[in-house]
Structures are given as C-alpha cells and as structure tokens.
Motif scaffolding. Structure first.
Motif, PDB file in Angstrom:
ATOM      1  N   LEU A 245      47.271  52.975  42.023  1.00 50.98           N
ATOM      2  CA  LEU A 245      45.831  52.801  41.831  1.00 50.98           C
ATOM      3  C   LEU A 245      45.388  51.458  42.429  1.00 50.98           C
ATOM      4  O   LEU A 245      44.356  51.382  43.100  1.00 50.98           O
ATOM      5  CB  LEU A 245      45.457  52.883  40.349  1.00 50.98           C
ATOM      6  N   GLY A 246      46.177  50.415  42.227  1.00 55.67           N
ATOM      7  CA  GLY A 246      45.879  49.119  42.834  1.00 55.67           C
ATOM      8  C   GLY A 246      45.859  49.206  44.349  1.00 55.67           C
ATOM      9  O   GLY A 246      44.981  48.639  45.010  1.00 55.67           O
ATOM     10  N   ASP A 247      46.812  49.942  44.922  1.00 50.41           N
ATOM     11  CA  ASP A 247      46.838  50.130  46.375  1.00 50.41           C
ATOM     12  C   ASP A 247      45.601  50.896  46.847  1.00 50.41           C
ATOM     13  O   ASP A 247      45.037  50.594  47.903  1.00 50.41           O
ATOM     14  CB  ASP A 247      48.101  50.880  46.801  1.00 50.41           C
ATOM     15  N   LEU A 248      45.167  51.874  46.060  1.00 54.34           N
ATOM     16  CA  LEU A 248      43.970  52.640  46.399  1.00 54.34           C
ATOM     17  C   LEU A 248      42.738  51.728  46.365  1.00 54.34           C
ATOM     18  O   LEU A 248      41.883  51.783  47.260  1.00 54.34           O
ATOM     19  CB  LEU A 248      43.802  53.819  45.440  1.00 54.34           C
ATOM     20  N   PHE A 249      42.643  50.867  45.360  1.00 56.31           N
ATOM     21  CA  PHE A 249      41.534  49.914  45.282  1.00 56.31           C
ATOM     22  C   PHE A 249      41.512  49.022  46.525  1.00 56.31           C
ATOM     23  O   PHE A 249      40.456  48.773  47.114  1.00 56.31           O
ATOM     24  CB  PHE A 249      41.645  49.043  44.031  1.00 56.31           C
TER      25      PHE A 249
ATOM     26  N   PRO B  19      44.653  47.045  38.043  1.00 59.58           N
ATOM     27  CA  PRO B  19      45.162  48.099  37.168  1.00 59.58           C
ATOM     28  C   PRO B  19      46.371  47.681  36.323  1.00 59.58           C
ATOM     29  O   PRO B  19      46.689  48.353  35.340  1.00 59.58           O
ATOM     30  CB  PRO B  19      45.559  49.210  38.147  1.00 59.58           C
ATOM     31  N   LEU B  20      47.014  46.592  36.676  1.00 58.46           N
ATOM     32  CA  LEU B  20      48.193  46.141  35.940  1.00 58.46           C
ATOM     33  C   LEU B  20      47.829  45.339  34.691  1.00 58.46           C
ATOM     34  O   LEU B  20      48.708  44.841  33.993  1.00 58.46           O
ATOM     35  CB  LEU B  20      49.096  45.317  36.860  1.00 58.46           C
ATOM     36  N   ARG B  21      46.533  45.254  34.372  1.00 60.43           N
ATOM     37  CA  ARG B  21      46.093  44.526  33.183  1.00 60.43           C
ATOM     38  C   ARG B  21      46.384  45.294  31.900  1.00 60.43           C
ATOM     39  O   ARG B  21      46.192  44.758  30.803  1.00 60.43           O
ATOM     40  CB  ARG B  21      44.596  44.223  33.264  1.00 60.43           C
ATOM     41  N   ALA B  22      46.819  46.535  32.019  1.00 59.50           N
ATOM     42  CA  ALA B  22      47.139  47.348  30.843  1.00 59.50           C
ATOM     43  C   ALA B  22      48.266  48.310  31.209  1.00 59.50           C
ATOM     44  O   ALA B  22      48.403  48.687  32.382  1.00 59.50           O
ATOM     45  CB  ALA B  22      45.909  48.133  30.395  1.00 59.50           C
ATOM     46  N   PRO B  23      49.055  48.731  30.237  1.00 55.63           N
ATOM     47  CA  PRO B  23      50.125  49.677  30.542  1.00 55.63           C
ATOM     48  C   PRO B  23      49.641  51.110  30.748  1.00 55.63           C
ATOM     49  O   PRO B  23      50.388  51.955  31.230  1.00 55.63           O
ATOM     50  CB  PRO B  23      51.049  49.572  29.334  1.00 55.63           C
TER      51      PRO B  23
END
Length: 187
Positions: free
Chosen positions: A58-62, A85-89
């Motif tokens: 998801l981070g890569d998509l952003f 997106p890594l701010r939460a599991p």
C-alpha cells in the motif's frame, strides 16, 4: 464497556502498534460496521483488510500515485509517504459501493459507509483497540483507486488504522451540546 459510555468517551488513538486486533475483536468490529444506518438495506459498502506485506505494498502504491503527479518529489517526502501505512499493524479500507436506486441517492450511500466506519471506531474503542480514521489525497487518487481494484461506482471513504494503543487513550474534552442543538421553530 456499555454502548453509551463508548459513544461518550470514544477518541481517536493515533499511535498504535502490534498486535493488530485478534480474531474475536475483528469479528466484533467488522460486525459493528454491518449495523450502520442503511436506507433500504443496500449495504453500500465493502472493506479491504490490509496487514503484513500488504501494508508495504500500500505504501508503494501511495508512492507510485504521488510520483505520477510529481516525478520530482523529494526523496524525504517519498519515504514519508511510503511509511504512512506502517503506522498501524492493520488498515481497513472503507469503500462505498454505490448502487443506482430510486429512493437512495449516492450521497446517502456514502454517508451510510461513513456510519459503518464510525461504528467500527466505537466498537474498537469499546474493545480497547486503538483506531483512527484517515483520508487525504490517497483516498481519491485515481492510481490508488485503480491499484486497490475499485470499480467506477466505488469510492474510498477512509482508511481505518487499527492496533494496540501505545499509551492509554486521552480523556475526551467536554463538549457543550447546547452549542450544536437548537429547538425549531424558534420561540
């Protein structure tokens, strides 16, 4: 925690960590979404549950979406976006799945999806799960919408970040409800 206490005390918990909600907590949180106000019982929503490697994707998509708009984006901004997106599991992407209906306009279906997210927020709080609702540019970016597989009749209502609170949630500020509610017609 009873329902009224959860509704009166709920606050967003922006700093969360592992673990994500367990299976019992997920079931309760997800079931709460399905009890949102929903005119004509259209259930105009669906949800993507993203965890583990999916968060990195998801981070890569952003990043791909942002770079399509600004190929010269500074590396610091790129890395910041990649980490969001890594701010939460766990992230639940709330998607309004609007349908043609003679009595239920699209806006009402989007609001119903928002009500489903609110129900999940309250359920999470009642269960001791940290939760916060985010939107921003990545909720409406065409590349993100395409990358997540949304159809033309769908739209992202928000990203619900879920995890274990890093610290106890703050006590909510008291609100003067009279400021928001007025009798009509006026005397």
């Amino acid at each position: 925690m009873d329902a009224i206490a959860a509704l009166h005390r709920r606050v967003s918990v922006a700093k969360v960590t592992e673990p994500a909600p367990d299976l019992t907590q997920r079931e309760a949180i997800f079931r709460a979404a399905t009890r949102a106000a929903d005119h004509k019982h259209l259930q105009p929503w669906r949800f993507l549950v993203i965890e583990g490697d999916g968060l990195r994707k998801l981070g890569d998509l952003f990043v791909a979406a942002a770079l399509s708009d600004d190929p010269e984006m500074p590396e610091k901004a790129v890395e910041s976006l990649r980490k969001k997106p890594l701010r939460a599991p766990m992230i639940v992407v709330a998607i309004a799945t609007c349908q043609e209906h003679p009595k239920v306009p699209e806006w009402e279906q989007v609001v119903a999806t928002g009500a489903a997210v609110q129900n999940m927020l309250v359920a999470a709080y009642a269960l001791g799960v940290g939760a916060f609702w985010r939107t921003g540019a990545m909720a409406s970016h065409p590349k993100v919408i395409q990358g997540l597989g949304l159809t033309p009749s769908e739209q992202i209502v928000g990203y619900l970040y879920l995890g274990t609170p890093v610290k106890s949630p703050p006590t909510p500020k008291e609100v003067d409800v009279d400021k928001f509610f007025t009798a009509w017609p006026p005397n």
